[in-house]
Design a protein around this motif. Structure first.
Motif, PDB file in Angstrom:
ATOM      1  N   GLY A   1      26.314 -89.968 -48.412  1.00  0.00           N
ATOM      2  CA  GLY A   1      27.286 -89.361 -47.506  1.00  0.00           C
ATOM      3  C   GLY A   1      26.526 -88.479 -46.532  1.00  0.00           C
ATOM      4  O   GLY A   1      25.712 -87.659 -46.940  1.00  0.00           O
ATOM      5  N   VAL A   2      26.776 -88.651 -45.239  1.00  0.00           N
ATOM      6  CA  VAL A   2      26.029 -87.882 -44.243  1.00  0.00           C
ATOM      7  C   VAL A   2      26.982 -87.374 -43.161  1.00  0.00           C
ATOM      8  O   VAL A   2      27.919 -88.056 -42.772  1.00  0.00           O
ATOM      9  CB  VAL A   2      24.881 -88.732 -43.640  1.00  0.00           C
ATOM     10  CG1 VAL A   2      25.407 -89.907 -42.858  1.00  0.00           C
ATOM     11  CG2 VAL A   2      23.966 -87.891 -42.779  1.00  0.00           C
ATOM     12  N   SER A   3      26.726 -86.138 -42.745  1.00  0.00           N
ATOM     13  CA  SER A   3      27.502 -85.542 -41.657  1.00  0.00           C
ATOM     14  C   SER A   3      26.517 -84.941 -40.666  1.00  0.00           C
ATOM     15  O   SER A   3      25.306 -85.073 -40.832  1.00  0.00           O
ATOM     16  CB  SER A   3      28.437 -84.455 -42.201  1.00  0.00           C
ATOM     17  OG  SER A   3      27.676 -83.322 -42.597  1.00  0.00           O
ATOM     18  N   GLY A   4      27.030 -84.260 -39.689  1.00  0.00           N
ATOM     19  CA  GLY A   4      26.166 -83.609 -38.712  1.00  0.00           C
ATOM     20  C   GLY A   4      25.396 -82.437 -39.282  1.00  0.00           C
ATOM     21  O   GLY A   4      24.402 -82.006 -38.703  1.00  0.00           O
ATOM     22  N   VAL A   5      25.823 -81.923 -40.444  1.00  0.00           N
ATOM     23  CA  VAL A   5      25.184 -80.737 -41.000  1.00  0.00           C
ATOM     24  C   VAL A   5      24.420 -80.966 -42.293  1.00  0.00           C
ATOM     25  O   VAL A   5      23.575 -80.166 -42.664  1.00  0.00           O
ATOM     26  CB  VAL A   5      26.204 -79.597 -41.204  1.00  0.00           C
ATOM     27  CG1 VAL A   5      26.762 -79.134 -39.877  1.00  0.00           C
ATOM     28  CG2 VAL A   5      27.321 -80.011 -42.127  1.00  0.00           C
ATOM     29  N   SER A   6      24.706 -82.067 -43.020  1.00  0.00           N
ATOM     30  CA  SER A   6      24.013 -82.294 -44.283  1.00  0.00           C
ATOM     31  C   SER A   6      24.186 -83.738 -44.740  1.00  0.00           C
ATOM     32  O   SER A   6      24.884 -84.522 -44.106  1.00  0.00           O
ATOM     33  CB  SER A   6      24.539 -81.349 -45.369  1.00  0.00           C
ATOM     34  OG  SER A   6      25.862 -81.692 -45.711  1.00  0.00           O
ATOM     35  N   ALA A   7      23.550 -84.036 -45.862  1.00  0.00           N
ATOM     36  CA  ALA A   7      23.728 -85.315 -46.542  1.00  0.00           C
ATOM     37  C   ALA A   7      23.927 -85.002 -48.021  1.00  0.00           C
ATOM     38  O   ALA A   7      23.558 -83.923 -48.490  1.00  0.00           O
ATOM     39  CB  ALA A   7      22.512 -86.215 -46.350  1.00  0.00           C
ATOM     40  N   ALA A   8      24.516 -85.947 -48.748  1.00  0.00           N
ATOM     41  CA  ALA A   8      24.741 -85.722 -50.168  1.00  0.00           C
ATOM     42  C   ALA A   8      24.823 -87.054 -50.896  1.00  0.00           C
ATOM     43  O   ALA A   8      25.274 -88.053 -50.336  1.00  0.00           O
ATOM     44  CB  ALA A   8      26.031 -84.933 -50.384  1.00  0.00           C
ATOM     45  N   LEU A   9      24.390 -87.028 -52.138  1.00  0.00           N
ATOM     46  CA  LEU A   9      24.564 -88.168 -53.020  1.00  0.00           C
ATOM     47  C   LEU A   9      24.290 -87.728 -54.443  1.00  0.00           C
ATOM     48  O   LEU A   9      23.744 -86.652 -54.675  1.00  0.00           O
ATOM     49  CB  LEU A   9      23.677 -89.359 -52.628  1.00  0.00           C
ATOM     50  CG  LEU A   9      22.163 -89.220 -52.637  1.00  0.00           C
ATOM     51  CD1 LEU A   9      21.562 -89.235 -54.030  1.00  0.00           C
ATOM     52  CD2 LEU A   9      21.568 -90.359 -51.845  1.00  0.00           C
ATOM     53  N   ARG A  10      24.681 -88.583 -55.363  1.00  0.00           N
ATOM     54  CA  ARG A  10      24.380 -88.385 -56.778  1.00  0.00           C
ATOM     55  C   ARG A  10      23.691 -89.632 -57.281  1.00  0.00           C
ATOM     56  O   ARG A  10      23.945 -90.730 -56.805  1.00  0.00           O
ATOM     57  CB  ARG A  10      25.648 -88.156 -57.590  1.00  0.00           C
ATOM     58  CG  ARG A  10      26.265 -86.818 -57.351  1.00  0.00           C
ATOM     59  CD  ARG A  10      27.442 -86.613 -58.251  1.00  0.00           C
ATOM     60  NE  ARG A  10      28.027 -85.319 -57.929  1.00  0.00           N
ATOM     61  CZ  ARG A  10      28.872 -84.694 -58.692  1.00  0.00           C
ATOM     62  NH1 ARG A  10      29.275 -85.229 -59.831  1.00  0.00           N
ATOM     63  NH2 ARG A  10      29.348 -83.524 -58.337  1.00  0.00           N
ATOM     64  N   VAL A  11      22.816 -89.441 -58.245  1.00  0.00           N
ATOM     65  CA  VAL A  11      22.197 -90.556 -58.945  1.00  0.00           C
ATOM     66  C   VAL A  11      22.399 -90.332 -60.436  1.00  0.00           C
ATOM     67  O   VAL A  11      22.435 -89.197 -60.904  1.00  0.00           O
ATOM     68  CB  VAL A  11      20.686 -90.705 -58.643  1.00  0.00           C
ATOM     69  CG1 VAL A  11      20.439 -91.035 -57.191  1.00  0.00           C
ATOM     70  CG2 VAL A  11      19.903 -89.477 -59.045  1.00  0.00           C
ATOM     71  N   SER A  12      22.571 -91.425 -61.156  1.00  0.00           N
ATOM     72  CA  SER A  12      22.600 -91.318 -62.610  1.00  0.00           C
ATOM     73  C   SER A  12      21.884 -92.525 -63.176  1.00  0.00           C
ATOM     74  O   SER A  12      21.787 -93.583 -62.529  1.00  0.00           O
ATOM     75  CB  SER A  12      24.031 -91.238 -63.144  1.00  0.00           C
ATOM     76  OG  SER A  12      24.697 -92.448 -62.944  1.00  0.00           O
ATOM     77  N   GLY A  13      21.359 -92.345 -64.356  1.00  0.00           N
ATOM     78  CA  GLY A  13      20.644 -93.419 -65.021  1.00  0.00           C
ATOM     79  C   GLY A  13      20.466 -93.094 -66.480  1.00  0.00           C
ATOM     80  O   GLY A  13      20.666 -91.950 -66.916  1.00  0.00           O
ATOM     81  N   GLU A  14      20.063 -94.100 -67.220  1.00  0.00           N
ATOM     82  CA  GLU A  14      19.861 -93.964 -68.651  1.00  0.00           C
ATOM     83  C   GLU A  14      18.373 -93.745 -68.935  1.00  0.00           C
ATOM     84  O   GLU A  14      17.538 -94.563 -68.552  1.00  0.00           O
ATOM     85  CB  GLU A  14      20.358 -95.227 -69.354  1.00  0.00           C
ATOM     86  CG  GLU A  14      20.405 -95.095 -70.845  1.00  0.00           C
ATOM     87  CD  GLU A  14      21.024 -96.320 -71.499  1.00  0.00           C
ATOM     88  OE1 GLU A  14      20.853 -96.450 -72.717  1.00  0.00           O
ATOM     89  OE2 GLU A  14      21.652 -97.134 -70.800  1.00  0.00           O
ATOM     90  N   LEU A  15      18.072 -92.625 -69.598  1.00  0.00           N
ATOM     91  CA  LEU A  15      16.691 -92.314 -69.947  1.00  0.00           C
ATOM     92  C   LEU A  15      16.325 -93.139 -71.181  1.00  0.00           C
ATOM     93  O   LEU A  15      17.046 -93.125 -72.187  1.00  0.00           O
ATOM     94  CB  LEU A  15      16.524 -90.837 -70.265  1.00  0.00           C
ATOM     95  CG  LEU A  15      17.023 -89.826 -69.231  1.00  0.00           C
ATOM     96  CD1 LEU A  15      16.727 -88.413 -69.685  1.00  0.00           C
ATOM     97  CD2 LEU A  15      16.438 -90.093 -67.876  1.00  0.00           C
ATOM     98  N   VAL A  16      15.201 -93.849 -71.106  1.00  0.00           N
ATOM     99  CA  VAL A  16      14.790 -94.722 -72.206  1.00  0.00           C
ATOM    100  C   VAL A  16      13.266 -94.730 -72.329  1.00  0.00           C
ATOM    101  O   VAL A  16      12.549 -94.334 -71.421  1.00  0.00           O
ATOM    102  CB  VAL A  16      15.279 -96.179 -72.000  1.00  0.00           C
ATOM    103  CG1 VAL A  16      16.799 -96.258 -71.980  1.00  0.00           C
ATOM    104  CG2 VAL A  16      14.697 -96.782 -70.733  1.00  0.00           C
ATOM    105  N   THR A  17      12.828 -95.208 -73.483  1.00  0.00           N
ATOM    106  CA  THR A  17      11.436 -95.625 -73.600  1.00  0.00           C
ATOM    107  C   THR A  17      11.490 -97.150 -73.661  1.00  0.00           C
ATOM    108  O   THR A  17      12.345 -97.724 -74.325  1.00  0.00           O
ATOM    109  CB  THR A  17      10.727 -95.042 -74.844  1.00  0.00           C
ATOM    110  OG1 THR A  17      11.451 -95.407 -76.020  1.00  0.00           O
ATOM    111  CG2 THR A  17      10.622 -93.543 -74.762  1.00  0.00           C
ATOM    112  N   VAL A  18      10.601 -97.778 -72.928  1.00  0.00           N
ATOM    113  CA  VAL A  18      10.519 -99.229 -72.883  1.00  0.00           C
ATOM    114  C   VAL A  18       9.157 -99.674 -73.381  1.00  0.00           C
ATOM    115  O   VAL A  18       8.199 -98.883 -73.431  1.00  0.00           O
ATOM    116  CB  VAL A  18      10.774 -99.784 -71.457  1.00  0.00           C
ATOM    117  CG1 VAL A  18      12.196 -99.478 -71.000  1.00  0.00           C
ATOM    118  CG2 VAL A  18       9.759 -99.242 -70.468  1.00  0.00           C
TER     119      VAL A  18
END
Length: 143
Positions: free
Chosen positions: A122-139
């Motif tokens: 999401g972006v506007s003239g004054v800022s941007a924003a987002l969220r990230v999520s993920g699963e922490l694992v050992t592979v």
């Protein structure tokens, strides 16, 4: 005089509203991954991107970023926002002993991307924003 003052105030208010309007955009992930270094030893896998076999699941984590735009273009600020959120995610993974984050998704409000190639911002003239999520694992280590 009062009419001019009222007109000037109205124009200033409308300019601020137009400047703050947020647009949801999608950009490719690869330029961010190629230009940034994240926590050492932590691989990032977006959406249903193939990854080595999971040995241990350590839970899901969500991080967000909301930097001011300043003079950056939309793509520059969104890329910086994604890089910041991924850095936070990778650092948590590293601190918790994970060597990968899988099923990473990005979103802004109700617009979600589980794409392995693109992310949502999401972006506007004054800022941007987002969220990230993920699963922490050992592979399994790469052979």
């Amino acid at each position: 005089m009062k009419t001019r003052l009222l007109l000037a105030a109205s124009i200033a208010m409308l300019t601020q509203v137009a400047h703050a309007r947020t647009e949801v955009v999608t950009y490719p992930i690869q330029p961010v991954l190629q230009s940034q270094q994240f926590a050492p030893g932590v691989a990032l896998y977006f959406g249903d991107q193939p990854h080595p076999a999971v040995l241990t699941k350590l839970g899901e984590v969500t991080k967000s970023s909301h930097p001011p735009r300043k003079t950056a273009t939309e793509v520059e600020i969104c890329n910086a926002t994604l890089a910041d959120a991924l850095r936070q995610l990778a650092n948590v993974a590293h601190d918790r002993g994970a060597n990968a984050v899988i099923n990473i998704k990005t979103w802004f409000h109700s617009t979600v991307s589980t794409d392995a190639s693109n992310y949502t911002c999401g972006v506007s003239g004054v800022s941007a924003a987002l969220r990230v999520s993920g699963e922490l694992v050992t592979v399994e280590p790469n052979k």
